[in-house]
Enzyme design. Structure first.
Site, PDB file in Angstrom:
ATOM      1  N   TYR A 165       0.855  -1.186   0.000  1.00 29.84           N
ATOM      2  CA  TYR A 165       0.000   0.000   0.000  1.00 29.84           C
ATOM      3  C   TYR A 165       0.896   1.243   0.000  1.00 29.84           C
ATOM      4  O   TYR A 165       1.623   1.498   0.961  1.00 29.84           O
ATOM      5  CB  TYR A 165      -0.893   0.052   1.233  1.00 29.84           C
ATOM      6  CG  TYR A 165      -1.964  -1.010   1.315  1.00 29.84           C
ATOM      7  CD1 TYR A 165      -2.298  -1.803   0.231  1.00 29.84           C
ATOM      8  CD2 TYR A 165      -2.672  -1.196   2.497  1.00 29.84           C
ATOM      9  CE1 TYR A 165      -3.289  -2.759   0.321  1.00 29.84           C
ATOM     10  CE2 TYR A 165      -3.672  -2.151   2.599  1.00 29.84           C
ATOM     11  CZ  TYR A 165      -3.972  -2.933   1.505  1.00 29.84           C
ATOM     12  OH  TYR A 165      -4.958  -3.884   1.610  1.00 29.84           O
ATOM     13  N   LEU A 190     -18.491  -1.514   2.535  1.00 28.09           N
ATOM     14  CA  LEU A 190     -19.228  -0.409   1.918  1.00 28.09           C
ATOM     15  C   LEU A 190     -19.027  -0.398   0.403  1.00 28.09           C
ATOM     16  O   LEU A 190     -19.415   0.560  -0.265  1.00 28.09           O
ATOM     17  CB  LEU A 190     -18.791   0.929   2.510  1.00 28.09           C
ATOM     18  CG  LEU A 190     -18.993   1.078   4.020  1.00 28.09           C
ATOM     19  CD1 LEU A 190     -18.554   2.464   4.482  1.00 28.09           C
ATOM     20  CD2 LEU A 190     -20.436   0.823   4.404  1.00 28.09           C
ATOM     21  N   ARG A 227     -16.420   0.084  -1.406  1.00 24.82           N
ATOM     22  CA  ARG A 227     -15.616   1.246  -1.813  1.00 24.82           C
ATOM     23  C   ARG A 227     -16.442   2.516  -1.915  1.00 24.82           C
ATOM     24  O   ARG A 227     -16.264   3.329  -2.817  1.00 24.82           O
ATOM     25  CB  ARG A 227     -14.890   0.935  -3.112  1.00 24.82           C
ATOM     26  CG  ARG A 227     -13.926  -0.227  -2.942  1.00 24.82           C
ATOM     27  CD  ARG A 227     -13.515  -0.864  -4.242  1.00 24.82           C
ATOM     28  NE  ARG A 227     -12.638  -1.996  -3.960  1.00 24.82           N
ATOM     29  CZ  ARG A 227     -13.053  -3.219  -3.650  1.00 24.82           C
ATOM     30  NH1 ARG A 227     -14.346  -3.467  -3.604  1.00 24.82           N
ATOM     31  NH2 ARG A 227     -12.212  -4.189  -3.381  1.00 24.82           N
ATOM     32  N   GLY A 228     -17.362   2.656  -0.972  1.00 20.74           N
ATOM     33  CA  GLY A 228     -18.172   3.868  -0.896  1.00 20.74           C
ATOM     34  C   GLY A 228     -19.486   3.787  -1.642  1.00 20.74           C
ATOM     35  O   GLY A 228     -20.327   4.681  -1.518  1.00 20.74           O
ATOM     36  N   SER A 236     -23.027   3.943   0.537  1.00 22.59           N
ATOM     37  CA  SER A 236     -22.938   5.103   1.415  1.00 22.59           C
ATOM     38  C   SER A 236     -23.696   6.247   0.761  1.00 22.59           C
ATOM     39  O   SER A 236     -24.264   6.089  -0.320  1.00 22.59           O
ATOM     40  CB  SER A 236     -21.473   5.501   1.650  1.00 22.59           C
ATOM     41  OG  SER A 236     -20.926   6.096   0.484  1.00 22.59           O
TER      42      SER A 236
END
Length: 336
Positions: free
Chosen positions: A61, A211, A213-214, A217
């Protein structure tokens, strides 16, 4: 929310005790656009102060940035209060290019050496290959990590995105604490075979992408595009008609969330929490307010009728697009 209100659970039959929510740090190193180190460190501190103790990272990362960032954030914290979960094996080149996977014993020992240096610790709690290396038998990889467990550099062995057969082969070599795998209302593939086998073998689940990756939401519904350095700009579920169809599902979920006076993200996390105490959602927050929002999911109670309504609003077979692009899907042993 205080530390005393966050329930603990044990990862599998042999893993560590951890809070019911973990913090995923990947987004703090640029996977979803530019991140702010100061805010990222504040988020790590907020998670630890709230009683969460599991922090998930990968040595690839940000090509080491993520581990160094976490190392700075935990430098003044008691090591015994933190559970560090680290993925290894993904090879990177200058400019972030992809170089494949290397899970050879000689390579993973090298990877761990640098990981310990960047994190500023003398052991990691859970060490796992990020993806299965088709050139290296899983028995060899797990056996090498087992030697590191014996030497005290690793406390527990985990796996990531592997299928049921690989789980069985790995567990025959050494106890496996947990399987890290994507699991959400829109990614439920593990339920058919992988989850039952994990439970049979006493292997916990750390669920990432809860989620999506959003997508699950209120944020994606309010934006029209993603920057070139954002993972979602290249993800099938966020493209064209796929995104349009998926947002219809999110709109249906939003109506249920509004009726309970919670956010879409909180409802999505709460749903994953209902799937079992052996499943720990890993929340990819990179701002303190997002972590605070996620904590609210721990207070949500869902009865049978509400669960049925949620699953009817977001039928798994109505989700448009794979969770990764084709080349990345090919690397998922869990999808074979």
């Amino acid at each position: 929310m205080t530390k005393s209100t966050i329930e603990k659970t044990t990862l599998g039959a042999t893993g560590p005790s951890v809070g019911r929510l973990g913090l995923g740090a990947m987004g703090m190193s640029g996977m979803y656009g530019t991140a702010d180190d100061a805010e990222s460190i504040a988020t790590i501190h907020a998670a630890l102060d709230s009683g969460a103790d599991l922090i998930d990272t990968g040595d690839f990362y940000g090509s080491g940035h993520n581990e160094a960032l976490i190392g700075r954030a935990i430098a003044d914290r008691r090591r015994e209060d933190i559970r560090l979960s680290v993925k290894f094996g993904v090879l990177r080149g200058p400019g972030g290019t992809w170089g494949g996977v290397d899970n050879r014993p000689v390579a993973l020992r090298n990877f761990l050496t640098y990981t310990l240096q960047r994190l500023g610790v003398d052991y990691v709690d859970i060490y796992r290959p990020a993806r299965l290396d088709p050139a290296v038998p899983i028995e060899d990889t797990v056996g090498a990590i087992a030697e590191l467990v014996e030497a005290g550099y690793v406390r527990h062995i985990g796996l990531s995105e592997v299928g049921a057969e690989t789980l069985r082969r790995a567990a025959a070599v050494h106890p496996i604490a947990d399987l890290q795998i994507e699991y959400s209302l829109v990614s439920r593939g593990l339920e058919a075979e992988v989850l039952p086998v994990a439970r049979e073998l006493g292997i916990g689940i750390t669920a990432y992408g809860v989620l999506s990756r959003g997508l699950l939401s209120d944020t994606v519904r309010a934006r029209g595009s993603f920057g070139a350095d954002d993972f979602r700009a290249h993800s099938p579920r966020f493209q064209g008609e796929n995104l349009t169809r998926n947002l219809r599902l999110v709109d249906a979920l939003a109506k249920i969330a509004a009726a309970k006076d919670v956010s879409v993200a909180q409802l999505a996390i709460a749903w994953v929490l209902t799937r079992g105490a052996d499943i720990v959602p890993i929340i990819g927050a990179r701002r303190t307010q997002r972590w605070t929002e996620a904590l609210g999911a721990l207070d949500i109670r869902l009865d049978a009728d509400e669960l049925a309504s949620i699953e009817a609003a977001v039928p798994a077979d109505q989700v448009a697009g794979e969770r990764y692009a084709a080349a990345q899907m090919e690397m998922l042993d869990s999808e074979r």
